[in-house]
Write a protein that holds these residues in place. Structure first.
Motif, PDB file in Angstrom:
ATOM      1  N   LYS A  47       0.825  -1.148  -0.042  1.00  0.00           N
ATOM      2  CA  LYS A  47       0.145   0.122  -0.055  1.00  0.00           C
ATOM      3  C   LYS A  47       0.795   1.243   0.110  1.00  0.00           C
ATOM      4  N   ASP A  48       1.748   1.205   0.665  1.00  0.00           N
ATOM      5  CA  ASP A  48       2.810   2.325   0.508  1.00  0.00           C
ATOM      6  C   ASP A  48       3.609   2.668  -0.466  1.00  0.00           C
ATOM      7  N   LEU A  49       3.834   1.548  -0.976  1.00  0.00           N
ATOM      8  CA  LEU A  49       4.411   1.618  -2.625  1.00  0.00           C
ATOM      9  C   LEU A  49       3.615   2.206  -3.501  1.00  0.00           C
ATOM     10  N   GLU A  50       2.269   1.713  -3.390  1.00  0.00           N
ATOM     11  CA  GLU A  50       1.433   2.182  -4.332  1.00  0.00           C
ATOM     12  C   GLU A  50       1.134   3.583  -4.128  1.00  0.00           C
ATOM     13  N   ALA A  51       0.816   4.043  -2.990  1.00  0.00           N
ATOM     14  CA  ALA A  51       0.811   5.458  -2.374  1.00  0.00           C
ATOM     15  C   ALA A  51       2.135   6.422  -2.998  1.00  0.00           C
ATOM     16  N   LYS A  52       2.975   5.921  -2.812  1.00  0.00           N
ATOM     17  CA  LYS A  52       4.304   6.618  -3.043  1.00  0.00           C
ATOM     18  C   LYS A  52       4.271   7.061  -4.657  1.00  0.00           C
TER      19      LYS A  52
END
Length: 195
Positions: A47-52
């Protein structure tokens, strides 16, 4: 509070031992499966990677919106002044505007491709780490096979009792949050040292 946590932990370990004995006694192989689509959907690092990358993409899009607005204003100015400045000026200015438009389009495509490549590289790394984690988890828990289901399904049917997706997600999220705290602490120390 500590007693209740201890009792809960003991109950969980007894239940898991019973599950292991049942699985071992009913067949020679111990198997389980992980819903890979659900794993990637609920894994915090994913999720963090996608948001980044969504954030990076939006930031780049805003830059191009500004450049596009400036270009449109220049085109409007050109159209307004074309007749007043003569045909030779209009042809030269039109050629300049076409070149500029092509450069803007090329730059936008280049940035988009770079973001996609960077995102794919980081996602490949994440998938590699998840596979390694599941492999270690399988060894630790004594599984003979752990299958993956989801987008690239390799299992057409499995009993729900063999689904370890939630447990793997929880362990991965716990590991990621601990690593994130370590990295944040290291970054904070580095920043304080620089001051």
């Amino acid at each position: 509070m500590k007693k209740s946590l201890l009792i809960i932990a003991l109950a969980v370990s007894i239940i898991s031992c019973n599950k292991e004995q049942t699985a071992t006694s009913s067949s020679e192989l111990k198997t389980a499966y992980v819903d890979t689509a659900k794993l990637m959907e609920e894994y915090t690092e994913s999720k963090d990677l996608e948001a980044k990358f969504k954030s990076k993409s939006e930031a780049e899009a805003k830059k191009f919106e500004v450049e596009e607005a400036n270009f449109k204003a220049e085109v409007a100015n050109f159209q307004k002044n074309a007749q007043a400045n003569g045909q030779a000026w209009a042809q030269q200015k039109n050629a300049e505007l076409e070149q500029r438009q092509q450069r803007l389009q090329y730059a936008a495509q280049s940035v988009s491709q770079k973001l996609q490549m960077d995102g794919a590289t980081e996602m490949d790394s994440l998938v590699k780490n998840v596979k390694a984690f599941v492999k270690d988890y399988g060894k630790e828990k004594g599984y003979d096979y752990i299958y993956g289901t989801g987008d690239a399904a390799t299992v057409l049917y499995a009993k729900d009792q063999y689904d370890i997706t939630k447990e793997v997600i929880q362990l991965l999220n716990d590991k990621y949050s601990k690593e994130g705290k370590k990295e944040a602490a290291t970054e904070t120390k580095d920043e304080e040292t620089k001051k």
